[in-house]
Write a protein that holds these residues in place. Sequence first.
Motif, short mmCIF file in Angstrom:
data_model
loop_
_atom_site.label_atom_id
_atom_site.label_comp_id
_atom_site.label_asym_id
_atom_site.label_seq_id
_atom_site.Cartn_x
_atom_site.Cartn_y
_atom_site.Cartn_z
N ALA A 27 -22.58 22.11 16.87
CA ALA A 27 -22.31 22.32 18.29
C ALA A 27 -21.53 23.60 18.52
N GLY A 28 -20.83 24.08 17.47
CA GLY A 28 -20.09 25.33 17.56
C GLY A 28 -20.92 26.54 17.18
N LEU A 29 -22.17 26.32 16.83
CA LEU A 29 -23.04 27.45 16.46
C LEU A 29 -24.04 27.79 17.55
N VAL A 30 -24.08 26.98 18.60
CA VAL A 30 -25.07 27.22 19.66
C VAL A 30 -24.43 27.12 21.04
N GLU A 31 -24.97 27.90 21.96
CA GLU A 31 -24.52 27.76 23.35
C GLU A 31 -25.51 26.89 24.12
N TRP A 32 -26.72 26.81 23.61
CA TRP A 32 -27.77 26.03 24.28
C TRP A 32 -28.58 25.32 23.21
N PRO A 33 -28.18 24.08 22.87
CA PRO A 33 -28.82 23.42 21.73
C PRO A 33 -30.27 23.04 22.00
N VAL A 34 -31.12 23.40 21.07
CA VAL A 34 -32.52 23.00 21.13
C VAL A 34 -32.82 22.30 19.80
N VAL A 35 -33.11 21.00 19.89
CA VAL A 35 -33.26 20.21 18.67
C VAL A 35 -34.71 20.21 18.21
N LEU A 36 -34.90 20.46 16.93
CA LEU A 36 -36.25 20.48 16.36
C LEU A 36 -36.28 19.61 15.11
N MET A 37 -37.37 18.87 14.93
CA MET A 37 -37.48 18.05 13.73
C MET A 37 -38.60 18.59 12.85
N ARG A 97 -27.07 27.76 34.38
CA ARG A 97 -28.30 28.42 34.81
C ARG A 97 -28.65 29.55 33.82
N ALA A 98 -27.61 30.15 33.26
CA ALA A 98 -27.83 31.24 32.28
C ALA A 98 -27.89 30.67 30.86
N LYS A 99 -28.18 29.37 30.76
CA LYS A 99 -28.42 28.70 29.49
C LYS A 99 -27.21 28.66 28.56
N VAL A 100 -26.08 28.32 29.15
CA VAL A 100 -24.89 28.07 28.33
C VAL A 100 -24.31 26.72 28.73
N MET A 101 -24.19 25.83 27.76
CA MET A 101 -23.56 24.54 28.00
C MET A 101 -22.10 24.72 27.59
N LEU A 102 -21.21 24.67 28.57
CA LEU A 102 -19.82 25.07 28.32
C LEU A 102 -19.04 24.12 27.42
N ASP A 103 -19.31 22.83 27.59
CA ASP A 103 -18.47 21.83 26.94
C ASP A 103 -19.04 21.43 25.57
N ALA A 104 -18.23 21.63 24.53
CA ALA A 104 -18.69 21.31 23.17
C ALA A 104 -19.07 19.84 23.05
N ALA A 105 -18.33 18.97 23.73
CA ALA A 105 -18.62 17.53 23.66
C ALA A 105 -20.00 17.25 24.26
N GLU A 106 -20.31 17.99 25.33
CA GLU A 106 -21.61 17.81 25.97
C GLU A 106 -22.73 18.29 25.03
N ARG A 107 -22.46 19.41 24.37
CA ARG A 107 -23.47 19.91 23.42
C ARG A 107 -23.67 18.91 22.29
N GLU A 108 -22.56 18.37 21.80
CA GLU A 108 -22.67 17.37 20.72
C GLU A 108 -23.50 16.17 21.18
N ALA A 109 -23.18 15.68 22.37
CA ALA A 109 -23.87 14.49 22.88
C ALA A 109 -25.36 14.78 23.03
N GLN A 110 -25.66 15.96 23.56
CA GLN A 110 -27.05 16.35 23.77
C GLN A 110 -27.81 16.40 22.45
N ILE A 111 -27.17 17.04 21.45
CA ILE A 111 -27.81 17.17 20.13
C ILE A 111 -28.07 15.78 19.55
N TRP A 112 -27.04 14.95 19.61
CA TRP A 112 -27.17 13.63 18.98
C TRP A 112 -28.24 12.80 19.66
N GLN A 113 -28.23 12.84 20.99
CA GLN A 113 -29.21 12.05 21.73
C GLN A 113 -30.63 12.50 21.44
N GLU A 114 -30.84 13.81 21.49
CA GLU A 114 -32.21 14.29 21.25
C GLU A 114 -32.64 14.02 19.82
#
Lengths: 313, 791
Positions: free
Chosen positions: B246-256, B206-223
């Motif tokens: 994935a280790g540089l962000v707590e809340w990944p926002v992908v931009l192209m 809720r405070a915009k932190v995705m705890l799990d690095a694997a989840e952040r990776e998956a999110q980044i890759w998918q987006e």
Amino acid sequence: MADSATLPRSFQEIILRLQGYWASKGCAVLQPYDMEVGAGTFHPATTLRALGSKAWAAAYVQPSRRPTDGRYGENPNRLQHYYQYQVIIKPSPPDLQELYLGSLRAIGLDPGLHDIRFVEDDWESPTLGAWGLGWEVWCDGMEVSQFTYFQQVGGHDCRPVSGELTYGLERLAMYVLGIDHVMEMPFNDPQSPIPLKYGDIFRQTEEEYSRHNFDGATTEMLFQHFKDAEAECERLLAFDAVDPKNGKRIVMAHPAYDQCIKASHLFNLLDARGVISVTERQAYIGRVRALAKKCADAFVTTEAGGASGGAAA
Amino acid sequence: MPDLLIELFSEEIPARMQGKAAADLKKLVTDGLVEAGLTYAGAGAFSTPRRLVLSVEELTAESRAVREERKGPRTDAPAAALEGFLRSTGLTKDQLEVRDDKKAQVYFAVVEKPGRKADEIVAEVLEGVIRNFPWPKSMRWGSGSLRWVRPLQSILCLMVDEAGARVVPLDVDGIVAGNTTEGHRFMGSGRFAVSSFEDYRVKLARAKVMLDAAEREAQIWQEATNMAFAAGLEVVEDRGLLAEVAGLVEWPVVLMGQIGEDFLGLPPEVLQTSMKEHQKFFSVKNPKTGRIERFITVANIEAADGGAAILKGNQKVLAARLSDARFFWENDLRVAKGGMGEWAEGLKSVTFHNKLGSQAERIDRIAALAREIAPLVGADAGLAEQAARVAKLDLRSGMVGEFAELQGVMGRYYALEAGMPAAVADACRDHYSPLGPSDAVPVEPVSVAVALADKIDTLTGFWAIDEKPTGSKDPFALRRAALGVIRLVLVNGVRGDLHEIVASHYRRLLDLYTRSFYGAIPDVKSQGTKEVYPMYLKRDGKPFRFPTQYLWSHLLSEDVDLIGDLISVADLQKVGPFIGVTINADGELSGMSDNGRLYLRKDGMLSSFKVMGENCIADLLAFFHDRLKVFLRDQGIRHDVIDACLAMPGNDDLTLLVKRAQALQGFLASEDGTNLLQGFKRANNILTQAETKDGVEYSFGADPKFAETDEERGLFNALDAAEQAIGPAMKAEDFAAAMGAMAQLRAPIDAFFTAVQINTDNQVVRRNRLNLLHRIRAICAGVADLTKVEG
């Protein structure tokens, strides 16, 4: 203090806002050191004051010279003479990152709109025998500052630890002002009666110094000056600590350190002239480091260096 | 049973350290808990740029009580023994029990350790872990002396059971553990309290932190892949970069974002490397053209303007970076068009290693060697030499100066630009390969020749100056180079005597080395700051005048010791040109210069450059054989099989060696093979024993006319037949056929041993039988050294 809600319009306004901001946070706003240095860190207000136990907080602009970076004023980002903004606080306060982010807000960079990141970058100065851990701070992918917790200076452990912030002013200002070539950057307010751009002030000097640094400077003289500065530094430090004229304990740490700064700049000039080979390079850096170390050794025996009873005879 | 939640909240942890730190936290804490007598059902560790988190499930609420008995000294033992025992147990004398033990009375200490509360143990373990955490680099901050990777700001340590959540009391240098944390640096809203791991995870999200690095990776890759797909493009996969980002962000926002038109003409490798190294961008390519047209960046915030300012800024920074790259590229192309002469010239002043000369000298050696190897790999000698001469020129290019990892790749572009043949250009790119054990091996003959020459030069050079790998230290990656040679040889079926190649290159190395020395001495003064490589010689303990036209091959044959070291011009000017140097019995060096001054150096010149001659070559060959053994063992070939083949002549031909080993391994796996081996060993043992006992060698003259039994005659016939078959098979290097013929001996040998007693009283018959056994040994020994095979 400047109004952070509006965007700054000139290079000098960014400097003034930083001065105002850090003054409001309790830093002594110093003036640049009156010698040629490669970076703000060389100012004795950082190098020497990071040593010893006394608390310290200072902020200042430091004109910095990197002779090898001269590009005759043609490169949009590279200069042989540029400005750094330097903040040093000892001991490093627990909210230093927040204080730093406040300074970005003060110059118009809103962390809600820009992507501010702390990316690992460990700092080391082989010439000063200094190192620390910290980050380069990225704003939208651009490095805008160096953020370092000093661990050692002149071979001495820093206790307490100083927090050091270094802003590359031209690059930061170009980003805030949306300028692509440094020479096109407004130095004063573009609405002034006499608007001056960075290039109006520095294009000619960049050309002149580029020629000087790469081709003009007399290398024999520079080699000799290097030796002189090295000898003078060591001679000053070899004096008896007590001045026989007045019986006071006076260690000439700062005058000796001036000679160390000189040697460092002379080395940079010789390097730009291309007369120092790869192996010799290391040797020269080692010689400057040896001077910095001796100055640091001397400084910590003085009152400003935190030695108790340092002033007494 | 309580659950445990730990969060160590700090300023930004370097991305590359987060994964290991989380794993270390889990291991160190859970090990500590178990050691203190607790058990748990499961544990999970997590990391973000600002936190390390450990969740332990179903921890036992307290450790079990432990009763420990220790036997001490006898009651009549000297006082010192009792004192020692008291010290080690921490008890007083009246706390000890006295018991009967065999004939004497003995002190016993009974220590009862009561069970301890888990909370207490957790606090103790966690404090220890924090104070001794294995960060690769740690720091102090403020006025404290605590060390962490960056300033540690808060500790959350919670035990959660049916009764609710309670903070584990803990104070590490003024940082008091609590039940609160904070969310995203810019999008969170202050500190908040948590009551369990689930609660923590939900509130963090809720405070915009995705705890799990694997989840952040998956999110980044998918987006990223979705965005690229929508534009008809695809993301270039890069796992290392993904983990880092994935280790540089707590809340990944992908931009192209777009890459400026001006830069699309840069080679894709350049765009990709520049964007990755400087900006940590993913490359997005057009699958139809292979061109890289866009980039993906990952921001840490959901910006109010949807990321427009962020993207604009990133594009601007990228444009500045790519302008640099384009500047290098255009400049390099100009030099390439001109034939790259200025790069070749520049490499003369680049030191490869201070005892092995400049890159230019190295290139000369490699070119000569590539020429020599060319016929062995089916390459045109001229092309191989040309390729070797240009393969490293890109080291002087602006682009490789900026991005060292593009070495070779750029060389190929520049060679093509210079109008060189495709085989030469490809060799520029491929001659560094194979780098790793799974890296592809070049197969194009010119590339193979240069790749082999490059690696053999490196190995021979470092062997010559005695810089061999030791233990875990291999700073020049010589093991990798040797494995590279082995794989190049085997994959391409290269035939040749490695010993001869190495020896010939070794002479070349010394020859070039000497010439560079001759060239350097006379114009020392005019060379300013250049380094030179003097050589010092002695013969029969006397100073030895340096001959200006002396061939190294000749020198080596004359038993001359040679030593040398790097010496600066400043040193040399003090001394003047050298005549010679001698070493006295104490190992001290002295030398004379033309102006008559004596020159002495106490530092380790003797050990720093030693020409080892044939020893060095043999040693390097042994190193190749060792690496080959490791390589073949990984391929499933038994070490004794390798030894059996290494013992055969021709073992410097690696292709032949491996062919033999593979055949032998296959043979030994068959039933005939195993039995024949037994037969051979029996024959060999009997023969060896008889030879030792009789002090003669039974190696000649087995005659069928002394044969007494059919089995004996049968063996004679079988050996004749085997010899006839094995000879031609060996000539044709058909080891399988040779071993097949050898297998035919199995039945006759078995029959012979069953029917015949070797050691009879009739000495003529006995000698004849021993000589017959010798034939078995000789025939088998021609195929492989079976004495080395186990079993």
